[in-house]
Each structure stands twice: as structure tokens, then as C-alpha cells.
Design a protein around this motif. Sequence first.
Motif, PDB file in Angstrom:
ATOM      1  N   ASP A  48       0.800  -1.220   0.000  1.00  8.08           N
ATOM      2  CA  ASP A  48       0.000   0.000   0.000  1.00  8.08           C
ATOM      3  C   ASP A  48       0.837   1.276   0.000  1.00  8.08           C
ATOM      4  O   ASP A  48       0.311   2.355  -0.258  1.00  8.08           O
ATOM      5  CB  ASP A  48      -0.927   0.035   1.215  1.00  8.08           C
ATOM      6  CG  ASP A  48      -1.958  -1.080   1.176  1.00  8.08           C
ATOM      7  OD1 ASP A  48      -2.202  -1.621   0.084  1.00  8.08           O
ATOM      8  OD2 ASP A  48      -2.517  -1.419   2.242  1.00  8.08           O
ATOM      9  N   ASN A 123      -1.583  -6.228  -7.221  1.00  9.86           N
ATOM     10  CA  ASN A 123      -2.340  -5.545  -8.265  1.00  9.86           C
ATOM     11  C   ASN A 123      -3.634  -6.307  -8.548  1.00  9.86           C
ATOM     12  O   ASN A 123      -3.705  -7.097  -9.479  1.00  9.86           O
ATOM     13  CB  ASN A 123      -1.497  -5.437  -9.538  1.00  9.86           C
ATOM     14  CG  ASN A 123      -2.165  -4.598 -10.606  1.00  9.86           C
ATOM     15  OD1 ASN A 123      -3.143  -3.908 -10.353  1.00  9.86           O
ATOM     16  ND2 ASN A 123      -1.645  -4.662 -11.827  1.00  9.86           N
ATOM     17  N   ARG A 125      -7.171  -7.472  -9.947  1.00  5.11           N
ATOM     18  CA  ARG A 125      -7.791  -7.294 -11.260  1.00  5.11           C
ATOM     19  C   ARG A 125      -9.230  -7.791 -11.215  1.00  5.11           C
ATOM     20  O   ARG A 125      -9.518  -8.788 -10.567  1.00  5.11           O
ATOM     21  CB  ARG A 125      -7.004  -8.057 -12.329  1.00  5.11           C
ATOM     22  CG  ARG A 125      -5.580  -7.560 -12.536  1.00  5.11           C
ATOM     23  CD  ARG A 125      -4.828  -8.491 -13.475  1.00  5.11           C
ATOM     24  NE  ARG A 125      -3.509  -8.005 -13.827  1.00  5.11           N
ATOM     25  CZ  ARG A 125      -2.427  -8.145 -13.084  1.00  5.11           C
ATOM     26  NH1 ARG A 125      -2.502  -8.774 -11.925  1.00  5.11           N
ATOM     27  NH2 ARG A 125      -1.261  -7.680 -13.475  1.00  5.11           N
ATOM     28  N   ARG A 186      -7.598   1.277 -15.899  1.00  4.23           N
ATOM     29  CA  ARG A 186      -6.234   0.753 -15.882  1.00  4.23           C
ATOM     30  C   ARG A 186      -5.322   1.655 -16.714  1.00  4.23           C
ATOM     31  O   ARG A 186      -5.773   2.337 -17.639  1.00  4.23           O
ATOM     32  CB  ARG A 186      -6.177  -0.676 -16.453  1.00  4.23           C
ATOM     33  CG  ARG A 186      -7.024  -1.670 -15.691  1.00  4.23           C
ATOM     34  CD  ARG A 186      -6.624  -1.773 -14.240  1.00  4.23           C
ATOM     35  NE  ARG A 186      -5.275  -2.265 -14.076  1.00  4.23           N
ATOM     36  CZ  ARG A 186      -4.970  -3.566 -13.975  1.00  4.23           C
ATOM     37  NH1 ARG A 186      -5.932  -4.478 -14.022  1.00  4.23           N
ATOM     38  NH2 ARG A 186      -3.732  -3.953 -13.799  1.00  4.23           N
ATOM     39  N   GLU A 207      -6.413   2.293  -8.004  1.00  6.78           N
ATOM     40  CA  GLU A 207      -5.700   1.221  -7.302  1.00  6.78           C
ATOM     41  C   GLU A 207      -6.246   1.045  -5.891  1.00  6.78           C
ATOM     42  O   GLU A 207      -6.395  -0.082  -5.405  1.00  6.78           O
ATOM     43  CB  GLU A 207      -4.203   1.538  -7.253  1.00  6.78           C
ATOM     44  CG  GLU A 207      -3.378   0.460  -6.563  1.00  6.78           C
ATOM     45  CD  GLU A 207      -1.893   0.776  -6.547  1.00  6.78           C
ATOM     46  OE1 GLU A 207      -1.143   0.031  -5.891  1.00  6.78           O
ATOM     47  OE2 GLU A 207      -1.485   1.768  -7.185  1.00  6.78           O
ATOM     48  N   ARG A 210      -9.577  -0.834  -6.080  1.00 10.60           N
ATOM     49  CA  ARG A 210      -9.384  -2.266  -6.346  1.00 10.60           C
ATOM     50  C   ARG A 210      -8.923  -2.995  -5.097  1.00 10.60           C
ATOM     51  O   ARG A 210      -9.338  -4.130  -4.828  1.00 10.60           O
ATOM     52  CB  ARG A 210      -8.382  -2.469  -7.480  1.00 10.60           C
ATOM     53  CG  ARG A 210      -8.858  -1.972  -8.838  1.00 10.60           C
ATOM     54  CD  ARG A 210      -8.059  -2.560  -9.982  1.00 10.60           C
ATOM     55  NE  ARG A 210      -6.632  -2.384  -9.828  1.00 10.60           N
ATOM     56  CZ  ARG A 210      -5.960  -1.305 -10.220  1.00 10.60           C
ATOM     57  NH1 ARG A 210      -6.621  -0.275 -10.753  1.00 10.60           N
ATOM     58  NH2 ARG A 210      -4.649  -1.209 -10.066  1.00 10.60           N
ATOM     59  N   LYS A 211      -8.064  -2.366  -4.326  1.00 11.54           N
ATOM     60  CA  LYS A 211      -7.585  -3.010  -3.098  1.00 11.54           C
ATOM     61  C   LYS A 211      -8.677  -3.074  -2.037  1.00 11.54           C
ATOM     62  O   LYS A 211      -8.757  -4.045  -1.281  1.00 11.54           O
ATOM     63  CB  LYS A 211      -6.352  -2.266  -2.566  1.00 11.54           C
ATOM     64  CG  LYS A 211      -5.114  -2.470  -3.427  1.00 11.54           C
ATOM     65  CD  LYS A 211      -3.901  -1.763  -2.864  1.00 11.54           C
ATOM     66  CE  LYS A 211      -2.663  -2.071  -3.691  1.00 11.54           C
ATOM     67  NZ  LYS A 211      -1.448  -1.400  -3.171  1.00 11.54           N
ATOM     68  N   ASN A 214     -10.865  -5.981  -2.974  1.00 10.38           N
ATOM     69  CA  ASN A 214     -10.147  -7.229  -3.228  1.00 10.38           C
ATOM     70  C   ASN A 214     -10.695  -8.342  -2.332  1.00 10.38           C
ATOM     71  O   ASN A 214     -10.591  -8.273  -1.106  1.00 10.38           O
ATOM     72  CB  ASN A 214      -8.649  -7.022  -2.973  1.00 10.38           C
ATOM     73  CG  ASN A 214      -7.834  -8.283  -3.234  1.00 10.38           C
ATOM     74  OD1 ASN A 214      -8.344  -9.270  -3.765  1.00 10.38           O
ATOM     75  ND2 ASN A 214      -6.555  -8.234  -2.885  1.00 10.38           N
TER      76      ASN A 214
END
Length: 268
Positions: A48, A123, A125, A186, A207, A210-211, A214
Motif C-alpha cells: 500500500d 495488483n 484485477r 487501468r 488502485e 481495487r484493493k 479485493n
Amino acid sequence: KISEAPAPNPSPVLVTTLPTAALSRQSARSAADCPYMHTVSRAALDFDFEKVCSVSLEHAHVYACLVCGKYFQGRGRNSHAFFHALDPEHHLFINLKTERFYCLPEGYEVIDPSLEDIRFVLNPRFSSTEIAELNSKPRRFRTLDGKVCLQGITGLNNIKATGYMNVVFQILTSITPVRDFFLALREPADGAAAKSSPSPLLLGFGELVRKMWNGRAFKSHVSPHEVAQEVYDRSGRKFKILEQGDPVEFFTWLINTFVKDLKKCEKR
């Protein structure tokens, strides 16, 4: 950016790769052939924070040690990562840009499905199908410390005084159209498309989203360190990490900046 001054380094780091055939993909080894796979510590990994070498504070060719989690530059014979690998048991690294795994100081690439979870945490996706099913089929997962979490219910670390930023980030990531847009956002991979690449602020927030969503994360919380640093720079140091700010004022600035950046992308 807010960072500590680098320690004196009399010898410049070299980021060239080892001049041996061992670095070719033909010499890549599986986990069964690498004697150091048991040293990987997923609990020590934290992707992070700003991806800079912990010694030189450089951004190029940065690798994360899979044993202690620290970032080092290069993998050549005179690089910081190479010298770190001389420490007993600290031999496995991941390139934070290419997401490829290497064993140092030997220099060979490690290719094995058992490391895919680390690459995904670095990362995350999402396919268009997965994005469409997030509201109807949220995923339950277990973190490394045994907690059972629901996908999307993720805490944000308070870095000194970023609570006013965190509340805005949480609100935006809970709005389905906004969330879905940033989950799919992206950075273009080819050079031609890079001319119309989204701004660092858009990419950084993407980002973070997305985290936060996740469903295979190692931890139940995320640090907004990188996007907070970008906010600090883009706002002309108006919205600080070390001082509390007004969340309403920050929300207004962030949305307006997103709109301006997206319009620039359309013009390009």
C-alpha cells in the motif's frame, strides 16, 4: 512528498541486470526447484505504500523482498536488492512493476502458481463479469489472521491525520457507478495509448478502490498512503497528511479534479 531524507550513499546504485544467461526466462524455475520458497512471509508484505527503494528512495526498478517486505532497487550485482539478498534467507523478490518473481543473488526467475495470490494482492484485477456481480454476489474471504471478511467492507488506516480523506474515499467506493468505473480503470500498457493515460490521481484512486474491493486480500484494512501523497501534491499542499482538513471541502476538490482529469483524457 512527505518522506525522510535518504541516508548517505557513497556508491551509486546500478540497476543493470546480471550479465548471465541465468536471467533468461529459459532458466526460470518452479517452486519445487527453488530452495527458498519456505521463507516467503505473506504477513510481512504490504504493497500500500509508495513504491520506492528503502535505501536510495528511487522509483525505478523497485523490488519487494518476500521475506521482510522491504523495497529495494535493482537486481544487478551492485544493486541494493542484490546486497540485501546476501542476508541469510532473504532471497525471493517481486518486481513491483512487471510483477515477476526472482531469486537473488542467483538471479533466476521463479514461475509457480503458488505465488499468484501475492501478485493479485499487489495488483488486484477485476473482469467485467466480476464487477457486474459485486452487489449481487459479494465474496466472503478469510484474511491471514483468520478474520472472515465481506468483500468491499474494508477499513482504511488513518495516516497521522487522514481521517477526513478516508471518509470521502469510503463514500465514493460505496457508490456503484463510481466504484465500477475505477475498478475497470487501468493504465494503458502500450506506448501509443500512454499519451491518453489517466492522471496519477485517477490511477492512484483506482488502485485504492481495487484493493478495497479485493476479495483475496491478506488483511482486512488498506492504507491510502499513495493516493494521499498524490492529493497532497495536486492540491498544492492544501490537503495535508499531518493535519486534519474539512471533508466537505476535500470532497468538492476531489470530484472537481476528477472531472478535469477525465476531460483531459477525452481531449487526448
